[in-house]
Design a protein around this motif. Sequence first.
Motif, PDB file in Angstrom:
ATOM      1  N   PRO A 232       0.856  -1.182   0.000  1.00 14.24           N
ATOM      2  CA  PRO A 232       0.000   0.000   0.000  1.00 14.24           C
ATOM      3  C   PRO A 232       0.899   1.240   0.000  1.00 14.24           C
ATOM      4  O   PRO A 232       1.986   1.218   0.579  1.00 14.24           O
ATOM      5  CB  PRO A 232      -0.772  -0.109   1.314  1.00 14.24           C
ATOM      6  N   VAL A 233       0.436   2.314  -0.640  1.00 17.08           N
ATOM      7  CA  VAL A 233       1.207   3.557  -0.678  1.00 17.08           C
ATOM      8  C   VAL A 233       0.265   4.732  -0.424  1.00 17.08           C
ATOM      9  O   VAL A 233      -0.717   4.912  -1.148  1.00 17.08           O
ATOM     10  CB  VAL A 233       1.921   3.756  -2.030  1.00 17.08           C
ATOM     11  N   VAL A 234       0.555   5.493   0.623  1.00 16.95           N
ATOM     12  CA  VAL A 234      -0.197   6.711   0.914  1.00 16.95           C
ATOM     13  C   VAL A 234       0.540   7.887   0.276  1.00 16.95           C
ATOM     14  O   VAL A 234       1.733   8.092   0.541  1.00 16.95           O
ATOM     15  CB  VAL A 234      -0.336   6.934   2.434  1.00 16.95           C
ATOM     16  N   VAL A 235      -0.164   8.647  -0.561  1.00 16.88           N
ATOM     17  CA  VAL A 235       0.417   9.816  -1.215  1.00 16.88           C
ATOM     18  C   VAL A 235      -0.365  11.049  -0.784  1.00 16.88           C
ATOM     19  O   VAL A 235      -1.538  11.209  -1.129  1.00 16.88           O
ATOM     20  CB  VAL A 235       0.403   9.674  -2.748  1.00 16.88           C
ATOM     21  N   ARG A 251      -4.494  10.399  -1.320  1.00 20.31           N
ATOM     22  CA  ARG A 251      -5.121   9.219  -1.888  1.00 20.31           C
ATOM     23  C   ARG A 251      -4.254   8.002  -1.562  1.00 20.31           C
ATOM     24  O   ARG A 251      -3.067   8.119  -1.244  1.00 20.31           O
ATOM     25  CB  ARG A 251      -5.300   9.356  -3.406  1.00 20.31           C
ATOM     26  N   VAL A 252      -4.858   6.826  -1.657  1.00 14.27           N
ATOM     27  CA  VAL A 252      -4.175   5.579  -1.308  1.00 14.27           C
ATOM     28  C   VAL A 252      -4.079   4.705  -2.554  1.00 14.27           C
ATOM     29  O   VAL A 252      -5.067   4.526  -3.289  1.00 14.27           O
ATOM     30  CB  VAL A 252      -4.915   4.827  -0.186  1.00 14.27           C
ATOM     31  N   TYR A 253      -2.893   4.173  -2.776  1.00 11.33           N
ATOM     32  CA  TYR A 253      -2.609   3.333  -3.928  1.00 11.33           C
ATOM     33  C   TYR A 253      -2.071   1.984  -3.441  1.00 11.33           C
ATOM     34  O   TYR A 253      -1.624   1.855  -2.306  1.00 11.33           O
ATOM     35  CB  TYR A 253      -1.581   4.010  -4.835  1.00 11.33           C
ATOM     36  N   ALA A 337     -13.298  26.661   5.010  1.00 15.44           N
ATOM     37  CA  ALA A 337     -12.623  25.690   4.147  1.00 15.44           C
ATOM     38  C   ALA A 337     -11.708  24.833   5.006  1.00 15.44           C
ATOM     39  O   ALA A 337     -10.921  25.362   5.793  1.00 15.44           O
ATOM     40  CB  ALA A 337     -11.808  26.416   3.080  1.00 15.44           C
ATOM     41  N   PHE A 338     -11.805  23.511   4.852  1.00 13.04           N
ATOM     42  CA  PHE A 338     -11.001  22.635   5.696  1.00 13.04           C
ATOM     43  C   PHE A 338     -10.889  21.256   5.066  1.00 13.04           C
ATOM     44  O   PHE A 338     -11.633  20.897   4.149  1.00 13.04           O
ATOM     45  CB  PHE A 338     -11.611  22.520   7.101  1.00 13.04           C
ATOM     46  N   SER A 339      -9.924  20.486   5.574  1.00 16.00           N
ATOM     47  CA  SER A 339      -9.737  19.120   5.102  1.00 16.00           C
ATOM     48  C   SER A 339     -10.608  18.165   5.899  1.00 16.00           C
ATOM     49  O   SER A 339     -10.932  18.405   7.063  1.00 16.00           O
ATOM     50  CB  SER A 339      -8.270  18.698   5.228  1.00 16.00           C
ATOM     51  N   VAL A 340     -10.981  17.078   5.242  1.00 16.67           N
ATOM     52  CA  VAL A 340     -11.615  15.934   5.911  1.00 16.67           C
ATOM     53  C   VAL A 340     -10.712  14.750   5.594  1.00 16.67           C
ATOM     54  O   VAL A 340     -10.681  14.265   4.463  1.00 16.67           O
ATOM     55  CB  VAL A 340     -13.048  15.698   5.415  1.00 16.67           C
ATOM     56  N   GLU A 341      -9.939  14.304   6.592  1.00 13.63           N
ATOM     57  CA  GLU A 341      -8.884  13.321   6.323  1.00 13.63           C
ATOM     58  C   GLU A 341      -8.706  12.317   7.460  1.00 13.63           C
ATOM     59  O   GLU A 341      -7.649  12.284   8.107  1.00 13.63           O
ATOM     60  CB  GLU A 341      -7.564  14.025   6.033  1.00 13.63           C
ATOM     61  N   PRO A 342      -9.705  11.492   7.712  1.00 13.88           N
ATOM     62  CA  PRO A 342      -9.497  10.442   8.709  1.00 13.88           C
ATOM     63  C   PRO A 342      -8.420   9.468   8.230  1.00 13.88           C
ATOM     64  O   PRO A 342      -8.163   9.335   7.030  1.00 13.88           O
ATOM     65  CB  PRO A 342     -10.870   9.772   8.785  1.00 13.88           C
ATOM     66  N   TYR A 350       0.850  -1.307   7.975  1.00 17.26           N
ATOM     67  CA  TYR A 350       0.409  -0.409   6.912  1.00 17.26           C
ATOM     68  C   TYR A 350      -0.648   0.529   7.453  1.00 17.26           C
ATOM     69  O   TYR A 350      -1.173   0.339   8.568  1.00 17.26           O
ATOM     70  CB  TYR A 350      -0.136  -1.167   5.696  1.00 17.26           C
ATOM     71  N   GLY A 351      -0.940   1.545   6.679  1.00 18.55           N
ATOM     72  CA  GLY A 351      -1.957   2.518   7.073  1.00 18.55           C
ATOM     73  C   GLY A 351      -2.578   3.146   5.845  1.00 18.55           C
ATOM     74  O   GLY A 351      -2.171   2.888   4.708  1.00 18.55           O
ATOM     75  N   ALA A 352      -3.593   3.984   6.082  1.00 21.65           N
ATOM     76  CA  ALA A 352      -4.288   4.640   4.974  1.00 21.65           C
ATOM     77  C   ALA A 352      -4.892   5.950   5.467  1.00 21.65           C
ATOM     78  O   ALA A 352      -5.267   6.086   6.631  1.00 21.65           O
ATOM     79  CB  ALA A 352      -5.384   3.727   4.426  1.00 21.65           C
ATOM     80  N   ARG A 353      -4.980   6.915   4.568  1.00 16.99           N
ATOM     81  CA  ARG A 353      -5.637   8.187   4.843  1.00 16.99           C
ATOM     82  C   ARG A 353      -6.259   8.678   3.536  1.00 16.99           C
ATOM     83  O   ARG A 353      -5.635   8.587   2.476  1.00 16.99           O
ATOM     84  CB  ARG A 353      -4.625   9.215   5.376  1.00 16.99           C
ATOM     85  N   ILE A 354      -7.484   9.174   3.619  1.00 16.66           N
ATOM     86  CA  ILE A 354      -8.172   9.757   2.467  1.00 16.66           C
ATOM     87  C   ILE A 354      -8.496  11.198   2.831  1.00 16.66           C
ATOM     88  O   ILE A 354      -9.074  11.460   3.885  1.00 16.66           O
ATOM     89  CB  ILE A 354      -9.459   8.987   2.125  1.00 16.66           C
TER      90      ILE A 354
END
Length: 379
Positions: A232-235, A251-253, A337-342, A350-354
Amino acid sequence: MHDQTRTAESDQDLWPAGRLHNAREAAARAGLDALLISPGADLRYLTGYDAKPLERLTCLVVPVDGPPFLVVPALEESAAQASPAGGLGLEITGWSETDDPYAIIAARLPSRTARVGVDNHMWAEKTTAFRTALPGTRQELAGSVLNELRMRKTPPEVTALRRAGTAIDRVHARMGEWLRAGRTEREVGRDIAEAILAEGHVRVDFVIVGSGPHSASPHHELSDRVIRPGDPVVVDIGGTTRDGYCSDSTRVYAIGEPPEEFRRLHDVLLRAQTAQTKAVRPGLTAGQLDAIGRDIITDAGYGAFFIHRTGHGIGLESHEEPYIVSGSALPLEPGMAFSVEPGIYLPDRYGARIEDIVICTEDGAERLNLTGRDLVVIP
């Protein structure tokens, strides 16, 4: 070097003269006698001047009683005049190498000046010099005054953020050009940085390429780790556009088929992030928005691995008010204006964030990042 050339669009829309009046009124309500604003986002917000933060003092002075004025080194005076600040009817005063700019400012402030607000990022050596020039004057942070103004974006600011979001989306859309097994995170990051500039930014603010176990580190720095099949790759990437507004999107790849548990983890995360972006509306508090995603992640058994707030404000800075964090009673308002990134991070695995940037509207929200949020598998 940033282009300081004025345009009709930036003068009339992004940098309206009324901001100085609003800042003076806000300072008065806070019981301050003046604001002292050095180079940074606050100065650019109020005047459009993207001044260089140097050892020589540049300072916008906004007295509660009296007109604002900008003090700059003489060698920077032409740049200040050429910036949007020069079109605001603002007095711009240059000081020479043998002048004391702190004394110049102190002499122009009323002798009864008791409280001044200094911008939150003013260098310590400058705040100390102001203490010497203004003995007995109490210094307070100007952020409590200016953040209230900056976190509600005007329509032209939303347009600028929308352009920034579209620009960073174009970079994510090209990820298949660079992301593959056998390359290092650093090599991929270098290509991404070049694309951030090519796709509409003037500055790269950050590039995170977290592969394999590094994806479990939210603020991972680029390394020489070689990306492997199944990783997995978090970018997470962002930059600043010519008009000063920022982008930020994650995004997660996966390089080939990832572990099945990682797919389950990503599905939970996508459900949480989608629910949060759909829930944004005026009146919902920042803490309530955080809880919507956090509850979904907790119910799925990953609550202990969501280790940061849901999001941060964005504008002339990548991170600014409002912060979407557990317990915050701040109600969302149109223009915020703000991010939503759980995120979910399993240490050493491994991990992930969107992450999307959203604008709170009169009746909901507008997402500024429109690339797909599903896990992207790169063969």
